[in-house]
Motif scaffolding. Structure first.
Motif, short mmCIF file in Angstrom:
data_model
loop_
_atom_site.label_atom_id
_atom_site.label_comp_id
_atom_site.label_asym_id
_atom_site.label_seq_id
_atom_site.Cartn_x
_atom_site.Cartn_y
_atom_site.Cartn_z
N LYS A 175 14.68 14.60 42.24
CA LYS A 175 14.25 15.27 43.73
C LYS A 175 13.10 14.27 44.18
CE LYS A 175 15.35 19.85 41.86
NZ LYS A 175 16.33 20.31 42.78
N LEU A 176 12.13 13.81 43.54
CA LEU A 176 10.91 13.12 43.77
C LEU A 176 11.38 11.86 44.39
CD1 LEU A 176 8.10 13.56 41.23
CD2 LEU A 176 8.62 14.86 43.22
N GLN A 177 12.61 11.19 44.19
CA GLN A 177 13.06 9.98 44.80
C GLN A 177 13.17 10.25 46.16
OE1 GLN A 177 13.26 7.28 42.78
NE2 GLN A 177 14.57 7.66 41.10
N ASP A 232 -5.75 5.92 42.37
CA ASP A 232 -4.60 5.54 41.56
C ASP A 232 -3.82 4.24 42.06
OD1 ASP A 232 -4.59 8.02 40.73
OD2 ASP A 232 -3.32 8.97 41.85
N GLY A 233 -3.19 3.59 41.03
CA GLY A 233 -2.82 2.23 41.19
C GLY A 233 -1.17 2.25 41.66
N SER A 234 -1.01 3.40 41.89
CA SER A 234 0.54 3.38 42.60
C SER A 234 0.77 3.22 43.80
CB SER A 234 0.70 5.09 42.28
OG SER A 234 -0.14 5.75 43.00
N CYS A 304 4.54 6.68 41.69
CA CYS A 304 5.54 5.87 42.34
C CYS A 304 4.92 4.62 42.40
CB CYS A 304 5.96 6.59 43.50
SG CYS A 304 6.22 8.31 43.39
N ILE A 305 5.64 3.76 41.63
CA ILE A 305 5.16 2.29 41.50
C ILE A 305 6.19 1.24 41.96
CG2 ILE A 305 3.93 0.65 39.88
CD1 ILE A 305 3.15 2.97 38.43
N PRO A 306 5.77 0.15 42.98
CA PRO A 306 7.00 -0.66 43.18
C PRO A 306 7.25 -1.68 41.93
CG PRO A 306 5.29 -0.62 44.93
CD PRO A 306 4.77 0.31 43.74
#
Ligand code: OGA
Ligand code: NI
Length: 353
Positions: A175-177, A232-234, A304-306
């Motif tokens: 769902k978060l995607q 955050d580093g995201s 959410c992190i590339p």
């Protein structure tokens, strides 16, 4: 800029914060007490931040939602966060998720320790990674799990107790995607950009990392933080807050302000990587968590992190004479993150031109 050395983890604290809280009802170990720049003595009343609520039903269509897009743009460029409502996830589902998190942290310590993280790695159950003798520790225990890509999951850290845990967490990650995609597209449209320009940099190999945070009752909320100030580093972070207990604060105009609870909302904040992509238009806010002497608090943050090979840089159209390029191209931004954080510095300094 020289690469910082990789973090070397010292021997972890023998006890979890939950164990410390159960045995020391009136005092806290010295290592948890904030000094100097980390906060010093906290006063106990903070103004409440009016975090804009954004209706994701209105963002999802690529034609409608002009007003909502403007609200989004304004929120992300001022406080850097929104309350995402009508986000496609039912309140009943969010409650189930809160319930399995609560059940996990309520298990006997022996049972939880089956999922303990190993020294030098972040995944699994445990407390702060200790990188220096002088580090002030956070009053929190965590369960850290990679959710996606699915083949990067380490199932031995995924609780089998409570039984519903794995299934619900899997469903949540799906769902978060969707939420992330809707948001990244809407962010671009809100700046009159082609709707995929952030999504392209974010990539289709992004990692979702879940961090379940338990903040046990703390006898000295005036001296101890649940999480020290950080950004955050995201690219973006989605936080499911405790339904009843507040604790998150954001630094806005140099003042700490409390983030209110909306039970059915996800609190979404900009991370450093979206700040970089947007050439500083969207702000990755400094935030922290305060402790509470009466009630424990449980939250679930998903970062959410590339993908680490993905190059992240300001979108061309956002570099203008009036707003020159502020950030370099970065890759694997998260790898330098912890080192900077534990020194009390902002990792985004590493990306500034
Ligand atoms: C985090 C964080 C906030 C909270 O995990 O990075 O900021 O309220 N958590 O738990
Ligand atoms: Ni955070």
């Amino acid at each position: 800029m020289a690469e910082p050395p990789p973090p070397v983890e010292l021997q972890p604290q023998a006890k979890t914060v939950q164990e410390l809280a159960a045995t020391n009802r009136n005092e806290v170990p010295e290592r948890y007490i904030c000094k100097g720049d980390n906060g010093g003595v906290l006063d106990d009343s903070f103004p409440v931040l009016d975090v804009p609520t954004i209706d994701f039903g209105l963002l999802a269509s690529s034609t409608a939602g002009g007003e909502e897009l403007e609200k989004l743009r304004s929120a992300l460029s001022s406080c850097g966060c929104i309350q995402a409502i009508n986000n496609g996830i039912t309140s009943a589902f969010l409650d189930e998720l809160r319930e399995v998190a609560r059940q996990f942290f309520a298990l006997p310590m022996e049972e939880k320790k089956k999922y303990s993280r190993e020294i030098g790695s972040t995944e699994g159950y445990g407390n702060d990674m200790i990188l220096s003798e002088h580090q002030t520790l956070d009053w929190t225990d965590r369960l850290y799990l990679i959710l996606s890509p699915e083949d990067k999951r380490t199932l031995k850290f995924w609780p089998e107790n409570p039984e519903a845990f794995r299934g619900i967490l899997h469903e949540y990650s799906m769902k978060l995607q969707v939420v992330a995609e809707v948001l990244l597209k809407a962010m671009a449209r809100s700046l009159n950009l082609e709707e995929n320009c952030f999504l392209h940099q974010y990539g289709d190999q992004a990692t979702l990392q879940a961090r379940f945070n338990l903040y046990p009752i703390c006898p000295r909320p005036d001296l101890v933080l649940g999480v020290k100030p950080h950004a955050d580093g995201s690219a973006i972070t989605m936080l499911l807050q405790d339904k009843e207990v507040e604790g998150l604060q954001i630094l806005k105009d140099d003042q700490w302000v409390s983030v209110p609870i909306i039970p059915q909302a996800l609190l979404i904040n900009v991370g450093d990587q979206v700040e970089i992509m947007s050439n500083g238009i969207f702000k990755s806010p400094l935030h922290r968590v305060v402790t509470n002497s009466e009630r424990e608090r449980i939250t679930l943050a998903v970062f959410c992190i590339p993908h680490p090979d993905q190059e992240i840089e300001p979108v061309d159209e956002l570099i203008t004479e009036a707003r020159p390029r502020s950030y370099k191209k970065v890759k694997d931004y998260v790898s330098i993150y912890f080192q900077y954080y534990q020194k009390g510095r902002r990792p985004i300094e590493a990306a500034l031109l």
